[in-house]
Every structure is written in C-alpha cells, then in structure tokens.
Design an enzyme around this catalytic site. Structure first.
Site, mmCIF file in Angstrom:
data_model
loop_
_atom_site.group_PDB
_atom_site.id
_atom_site.type_symbol
_atom_site.label_atom_id
_atom_site.label_comp_id
_atom_site.label_asym_id
_atom_site.label_seq_id
_atom_site.Cartn_x
_atom_site.Cartn_y
_atom_site.Cartn_z
ATOM 1 N N HIS A 97 17.386 22.786 42.346
ATOM 2 C CA HIS A 97 17.790 21.699 41.444
ATOM 3 C C HIS A 97 19.239 21.781 40.981
ATOM 4 O O HIS A 97 19.737 20.849 40.344
ATOM 5 C CB HIS A 97 16.852 21.594 40.233
ATOM 6 C CG HIS A 97 16.602 22.897 39.524
ATOM 7 N ND1 HIS A 97 17.610 23.669 39.009
ATOM 8 C CD2 HIS A 97 15.444 23.543 39.243
ATOM 9 C CE1 HIS A 97 17.083 24.741 38.435
ATOM 10 N NE2 HIS A 97 15.781 24.696 38.574
ATOM 11 N N HIS A 128 16.073 15.803 43.556
ATOM 12 C CA HIS A 128 15.905 17.070 42.842
ATOM 13 C C HIS A 128 16.603 17.066 41.492
ATOM 14 O O HIS A 128 16.835 18.129 40.921
ATOM 15 C CB HIS A 128 16.359 18.277 43.673
ATOM 16 C CG HIS A 128 15.638 18.404 44.980
ATOM 17 N ND1 HIS A 128 14.263 18.433 45.072
ATOM 18 C CD2 HIS A 128 16.095 18.494 46.241
ATOM 19 C CE1 HIS A 128 13.914 18.544 46.339
ATOM 20 N NE2 HIS A 128 15.011 18.578 47.071
#
Length: 225
Positions: A92, A182
């Site tokens: 992420h 993400h």
C-alpha cells in the site's frame, strides 16, 4: 482492503454480513436504483484483526441518485500505534513516518461513522473491513448496523463461471478503470464504479431490490463459505 500477496486478496468471513442489526423490511423492498450508498475500503497493517493488526487508512465515497459523488469523498490516514511490516508497505505504500501523528482509530471512527449516513454500505470483501471495525466497537462506542452489499459476492452471482472475483478482474470485466489501486480511497472509488455497473446487470437477472441482492449474495455465501 486487506494486504494482498500476488494478485488475489484473502477472503475473510469472520463477520456475518447477513446478521447486521438495523435491517428493516422497508429497506429490503427498496429498488437498488432508489437507494443511496456509502462505498468504503480500508488499508491495514496485516491480515489478522484478532491478532492485533490495525486499520491505517479509510477511504469512502457516496452514491446518491445513481451517481458517484467524487467531490464528497472521505479519506483518512490513521496512526496504528504499532510498526508496519515491510511487506505491508510494499503493497500500500504507507510508511510508519506517514502515519505518525495522524488520528488514532478511536478518534477517526466517529467521524467516519458520521460520514456513513446513507442507509446501505458497499464494499469489496466487506466482511474483512467490517471485522476490523467491529473489534473497535467496545473502545469507541461506534457500531455500523447498516445492511451491506459485497461486490465480491455479487460478482459471483453475475459471473459464476469466472475464475477470479478480485477487484481488478471485476473492474476489467465491467470496463472500469482503476486509479490509485491499493489506496483506500482509490479502491473505494473503483468499487463504487463497479457496483453502479452491476445494478442493471443484476436487474437483468431479476435482482432489483436490496432484499433480492442480499438473498442472492447470501446464497453464494452459504454455498462457498
């Protein structure tokens, strides 16, 4: 969105989407096209909320009158008060430094709950995210009792022969361009676009009301999980 390894995300059903409080017969009879929604997603430190993993970002967008309100989004980074693993950071892109000094989940959750004024929540593999939120109920007094529609289950209703029901795969099938994958907000926006494109496809299968959609999703849940 839990941390993903490779192209797939783990499916996490330690949360019963179909026994949420706050369900009413009136809502179940409402047409999907007539309802407003909050579409949401989270990023986390890891995959196991019961073992101490924490939410580090929440993103959400509202659907009102069948339109995604891009100008009315919710996005909040959260200090988990614990280190993020290197593997998670790769997925992420959020670092310990970026999260330091951000609100804690106990501070952020009441604000997010206020944003979720719409009668229905939508998420992709929503049980994962809601389990994280559920574990914060005692500390925050915040409960999410709205009915939930899960695009992961609805995709299996619509395309049972497809091998993948990952968000990227569904988006590609439905012609949705995914931006900022993400990230919590990027994934919430993609999920919202996917859901809007699912509504007429569901109607073509005779699934027109919230109750219809919840029943169809529960059949998949009962068969698969």
């Amino acid at each position: 969105t839990p941390i993903r390894y490779g192209d797939s995300r783990p499916e996490f059903y330690d949360f019963d989407l179909f026994r949420q409080g706050g369900q009413t017969p009136e809502l179940d009879q409402a047409l999907l096209t007539d309802l407003n929604y909050t579409v949401f997603d989270t990023e986390t430190t890891g995959l196991d909320p019961s073992a101490g993993d924490e939410i580090i970002a929440i993103g959400a967008v509202r659907i009102v009158n069948n339109r995604l309100l891009h100008y009315e989004t919710y996005e909040q980074l959260i200090d988990p008060k614990r280190p993020i693993t290197g593997a998670a950071q790769i997925i992420h892109g959020l670092s310990n430094e970026m999260l330091r000094g951000q609100p804690t989940i106990n501070e952020a959750l009441p604000q997010f709950h206020e944003y979720c004024a719409d009668p229905v929540l939508v998420g992709h593999n929503a049980a994962f995210d809601l389990r994280f939120l559920q574990l914060k109920e005692a500390a925050t007094g915040v409960r999410f009792t709205q009915p939930v529609l899960d695009t992961l289950l609805l995709s299996q209703v619509l395309h049972p022969q497809q091998e993948s029901h990952a968000l990227e795969a569904i988006a590609e099938r439905l012609g949705v361009t995914v931006v900022a994958r993400h990230t919590a907000l990027g994934d919430a926006l993609a999920t919202g676009e996917v859901f809007l494109r699912m509504i007429p496809l569901l109607a073509a299968h005779g699934i027109r009301t919230l109750g219809d959609a919840r029943e169809a999703a529960k059949r998949i849940y009962d068969q698969e999980y």
